[in-house]
Write a protein that holds these residues in place. Structure first.
Motif, PDB file in Angstrom:
ATOM      1  N   MET A  84      10.967   6.424   2.699  1.00  0.00           N
ATOM      2  CA  MET A  84      10.254   7.680   2.973  1.00  0.00           C
ATOM      3  C   MET A  84       9.708   7.689   4.405  1.00  0.00           C
ATOM      4  SD  MET A  84       9.361  10.581   1.673  1.00  0.00           S
ATOM      5  CE  MET A  84       9.090  10.725  -0.081  1.00  0.00           C
ATOM      6  N   PHE A  85       9.388   6.509   4.937  1.00  0.00           N
ATOM      7  CA  PHE A  85       8.823   6.481   6.290  1.00  0.00           C
ATOM      8  C   PHE A  85       9.467   5.433   7.193  1.00  0.00           C
ATOM      9  CE2 PHE A  85       6.339   2.644   5.532  1.00  0.00           C
ATOM     10  CZ  PHE A  85       6.195   2.658   4.152  1.00  0.00           C
ATOM     11  N   SER A 104       3.980   2.364  -3.443  1.00  0.00           N
ATOM     12  CA  SER A 104       3.693   2.512  -4.876  1.00  0.00           C
ATOM     13  C   SER A 104       4.128   3.887  -5.379  1.00  0.00           C
ATOM     14  CB  SER A 104       2.215   2.255  -5.160  1.00  0.00           C
ATOM     15  OG  SER A 104       1.400   3.043  -4.325  1.00  0.00           O
ATOM     16  N   CYS A 105       4.093   4.903  -4.518  1.00  0.00           N
ATOM     17  CA  CYS A 105       4.474   6.257  -4.956  1.00  0.00           C
ATOM     18  C   CYS A 105       5.895   6.614  -4.560  1.00  0.00           C
ATOM     19  CB  CYS A 105       3.534   7.290  -4.360  1.00  0.00           C
ATOM     20  SG  CYS A 105       1.819   7.019  -4.803  1.00  0.00           S
ATOM     21  N   HIS A 106       6.308   6.154  -3.396  1.00  0.00           N
ATOM     22  CA  HIS A 106       7.671   6.413  -2.927  1.00  0.00           C
ATOM     23  C   HIS A 106       8.175   5.149  -2.270  1.00  0.00           C
ATOM     24  CE1 HIS A 106       5.552   6.789   0.859  1.00  0.00           C
ATOM     25  NE2 HIS A 106       4.891   7.834   0.416  1.00  0.00           N
ATOM     26  N   LYS A 140      -1.171  10.560   9.426  1.00  0.00           N
ATOM     27  CA  LYS A 140      -0.221  10.467   8.314  1.00  0.00           C
ATOM     28  C   LYS A 140      -0.825   9.680   7.157  1.00  0.00           C
ATOM     29  CE  LYS A 140       3.538  11.770   8.660  1.00  0.00           C
ATOM     30  NZ  LYS A 140       3.868  13.191   8.427  1.00  0.00           N
ATOM     31  N   ILE A 141      -1.439   8.538   7.470  1.00  0.00           N
ATOM     32  CA  ILE A 141      -2.050   7.730   6.397  1.00  0.00           C
ATOM     33  C   ILE A 141      -3.213   8.503   5.769  1.00  0.00           C
ATOM     34  CG2 ILE A 141      -3.066   5.509   5.777  1.00  0.00           C
ATOM     35  CD1 ILE A 141      -1.895   4.387   8.401  1.00  0.00           C
ATOM     36  N   ARG A 148      -2.391  13.253  -1.045  1.00  0.00           N
ATOM     37  CA  ARG A 148      -1.494  12.687  -2.048  1.00  0.00           C
ATOM     38  C   ARG A 148      -2.180  11.709  -2.990  1.00  0.00           C
ATOM     39  NH1 ARG A 148       2.324  13.971   2.309  1.00  0.00           N
ATOM     40  NH2 ARG A 148       3.591  15.601   1.386  1.00  0.00           N
ATOM     41  N   GLY A 149      -3.448  11.441  -2.764  1.00  0.00           N
ATOM     42  CA  GLY A 149      -4.192  10.622  -3.718  1.00  0.00           C
ATOM     43  C   GLY A 149      -4.038   9.116  -3.582  1.00  0.00           C
ATOM     44  N   ALA A 150      -3.581   8.645  -2.407  1.00  0.00           N
ATOM     45  CA  ALA A 150      -3.478   7.205  -2.217  1.00  0.00           C
ATOM     46  C   ALA A 150      -4.876   6.589  -2.086  1.00  0.00           C
ATOM     47  CB  ALA A 150      -2.662   6.896  -0.955  1.00  0.00           C
ATOM     48  N   VAL A 168       0.813  -1.215   0.000  1.00  0.00           N
ATOM     49  CA  VAL A 168       0.000   0.000   0.000  1.00  0.00           C
ATOM     50  C   VAL A 168       0.853   1.274   0.000  1.00  0.00           C
ATOM     51  CG1 VAL A 168      -1.611   1.344   1.425  1.00  0.00           C
ATOM     52  CG2 VAL A 168      -1.980  -1.104   1.094  1.00  0.00           C
ATOM     53  N   CYS A 169       1.986   1.237   0.694  1.00  0.00           N
ATOM     54  CA  CYS A 169       2.725   2.480   0.944  1.00  0.00           C
ATOM     55  C   CYS A 169       3.949   2.692   0.066  1.00  0.00           C
ATOM     56  CB  CYS A 169       3.156   2.544   2.399  1.00  0.00           C
ATOM     57  SG  CYS A 169       1.772   2.541   3.537  1.00  0.00           S
ATOM     58  N   ILE A 187      -6.708   3.561  -0.572  1.00  0.00           N
ATOM     59  CA  ILE A 187      -6.501   2.483   0.390  1.00  0.00           C
ATOM     60  C   ILE A 187      -7.863   1.952   0.835  1.00  0.00           C
ATOM     61  CG2 ILE A 187      -5.395   1.848   2.574  1.00  0.00           C
ATOM     62  CD1 ILE A 187      -3.625   4.327   2.317  1.00  0.00           C
ATOM     63  N   LEU A 242       1.919  -0.067  11.536  1.00  0.00           N
ATOM     64  CA  LEU A 242       2.752   1.108  11.802  1.00  0.00           C
ATOM     65  C   LEU A 242       2.720   1.509  13.277  1.00  0.00           C
ATOM     66  CD1 LEU A 242       1.859   3.282   8.665  1.00  0.00           C
ATOM     67  CD2 LEU A 242       4.024   2.114   9.106  1.00  0.00           C
ATOM     68  N   MET A 290      -1.983  10.857   3.334  1.00  0.00           N
ATOM     69  CA  MET A 290      -1.588  10.243   2.057  1.00  0.00           C
ATOM     70  C   MET A 290      -2.810  10.042   1.168  1.00  0.00           C
ATOM     71  SD  MET A 290       1.631   9.965   1.903  1.00  0.00           S
ATOM     72  CE  MET A 290       2.305  11.026   3.176  1.00  0.00           C
TER      73      MET A 290
HETATM   74  C1  HEC Z   1      -0.695   8.006  -4.094  1.00  0.00           C
HETATM   75  C2  HEC Z   1       0.707   8.097  -3.775  1.00  0.00           C
HETATM   76  C3  HEC Z   1       1.154   7.815  -2.346  1.00  0.00           C
HETATM   77  C4  HEC Z   1       0.904   6.692  -1.571  1.00  0.00           C
HETATM   78  C5  HEC Z   1       0.143   5.436  -1.971  1.00  0.00           C
HETATM   79  C6  HEC Z   1       1.546   6.930  -0.295  1.00  0.00           C
HETATM   80  N1  HEC Z   1       2.195   8.132  -0.305  1.00  0.00           N
HETATM   81 FE1  HEC Z   1       3.379   8.885   1.174  1.00  0.00          FE
HETATM   82  N2  HEC Z   1       3.836  10.471   0.011  1.00  0.00           N
HETATM   83  C7  HEC Z   1       3.339  10.718  -1.256  1.00  0.00           C
HETATM   84  C8  HEC Z   1       3.902  11.949  -1.771  1.00  0.00           C
HETATM   85  C9  HEC Z   1       3.614  12.572  -3.144  1.00  0.00           C
HETATM   86  C10 HEC Z   1       4.765  12.430  -0.763  1.00  0.00           C
HETATM   87  C11 HEC Z   1       5.631  13.675  -0.804  1.00  0.00           C
HETATM   88  C12 HEC Z   1       6.938  13.248  -1.447  1.00  0.00           C
HETATM   89  C13 HEC Z   1       8.002  14.273  -1.322  1.00  0.00           C
HETATM   90  O1  HEC Z   1       7.888  15.185  -0.530  1.00  0.00           O
HETATM   91  O2  HEC Z   1       9.002  14.079  -2.045  1.00  0.00           O
HETATM   92  C14 HEC Z   1       4.690  11.492   0.338  1.00  0.00           C
HETATM   93  C15 HEC Z   1       5.414  11.611   1.523  1.00  0.00           C
HETATM   94  C16 HEC Z   1       5.322  10.758   2.606  1.00  0.00           C
HETATM   95  C17 HEC Z   1       5.999  10.970   3.871  1.00  0.00           C
HETATM   96  C18 HEC Z   1       6.971  12.101   4.227  1.00  0.00           C
HETATM   97  C19 HEC Z   1       6.306  13.437   4.175  1.00  0.00           C
HETATM   98  C20 HEC Z   1       5.220  13.569   5.183  1.00  0.00           C
HETATM   99  O3  HEC Z   1       4.146  14.068   4.814  1.00  0.00           O
HETATM  100  O4  HEC Z   1       5.420  13.172   6.343  1.00  0.00           O
HETATM  101  C21 HEC Z   1       5.630   9.941   4.689  1.00  0.00           C
HETATM  102  C22 HEC Z   1       6.030   9.721   6.133  1.00  0.00           C
HETATM  103  C23 HEC Z   1       4.739   9.077   3.908  1.00  0.00           C
HETATM  104  N3  HEC Z   1       4.592   9.606   2.654  1.00  0.00           N
HETATM  105  C24 HEC Z   1       4.173   7.923   4.387  1.00  0.00           C
HETATM  106  C25 HEC Z   1       3.302   7.111   3.653  1.00  0.00           C
HETATM  107  C26 HEC Z   1       2.677   5.921   4.186  1.00  0.00           C
HETATM  108  C27 HEC Z   1       2.847   5.385   5.600  1.00  0.00           C
HETATM  109  C28 HEC Z   1       1.925   5.395   3.174  1.00  0.00           C
HETATM  110  C29 HEC Z   1       1.010   4.185   3.246  1.00  0.00           C
HETATM  111  C30 HEC Z   1      -0.161   4.359   4.059  1.00  0.00           C
HETATM  112  C31 HEC Z   1       2.087   6.253   2.005  1.00  0.00           C
HETATM  113  N4  HEC Z   1       2.925   7.289   2.341  1.00  0.00           N
HETATM  114  C32 HEC Z   1       1.495   6.047   0.768  1.00  0.00           C
HETATM  115  C33 HEC Z   1       2.473   9.913  -1.956  1.00  0.00           C
HETATM  116  C34 HEC Z   1       1.969   8.701  -1.538  1.00  0.00           C
END
Ligand code: HEC
Length: 91
Positions: free
Chosen positions: A43-44, A37-39, A57-58, A65-67, A34-35, A69, A81, A61
């Motif tokens: 990242m976490f 696919s974009c980064h 935080k979720i 950020r358009g996730a 789930v987490c 889930i 988590l 996203m």
């Molecule tokens: C649809 C795309 C997408 C998905 C799926 C996604 N993320 Fe992200 N996330 C992003 C983007 C875009 C950023 C910003 C990236 C950057 O700053 O370079 C980000 C940044 C983050 C950050 C660092 C910045 C912040 O806001 O704290 C964390 C922590 C994070 N994601 C956690 C998660 C977790 C946990 C999941 C799973 C539940 C998840 N992401 C799923 C797109 C997504």
């Protein structure tokens, strides 16, 4: 022969390192799916938060950020988590 062993050791180290990225625990596979696919997980992977903060935080996203889930995955990921990546994870 020695070269081969050195190469093998390097590969195994890299593999172990990738595995260690996120802590082992129930829900890890779902979280990776789930987490990441974009980064990447990096990242976490170093982030340690309480349950409320992970929930936010979720949610961020998904709303910002358009996730996409599902409810079931959301619950699994939040549990993973907040259990294994909390400020005081189980030993
Ligand atoms: C649809 C795309 C997408 C998905 C799926 C996604 N993320 Fe992200 N996330 C992003 C983007 C875009 C950023 C910003 C990236 C950057 O700053 O370079 C980000 C940044 C983050 C950050 C660092 C910045 C912040 O806001 O704290 C964390 C922590 C994070 N994601 C956690 C998660 C977790 C946990 C999941 C799973 C539940 C998840 N992401 C799923 C797109 C997504």
């Amino acid at each position: 022969m020695l070269r081969k062993i050195t190469l093998l050791a390097a590969l195994l180290t890299a593999f172990a390192w990738a595995q260690k990225d996120l802590p082992e625990g129930d829900g890890k596979q779902t979280t990776v799916r789930v987490c990441t696919s974009c980064h990447g997980a990096e990242m976490f992977s170093a982030t340690r938060l309480g349950k409320t903060e992970w929930d936010a935080k979720i949610a961020n996203m998904t709303t910002e950020r358009g996730a996409a889930i599902t409810d079931a995955d959301y619950a699994t990921v939040l549990k993973y988590l907040s259990t294994y990546m909390s400020p005081a994870p189980p030993k």
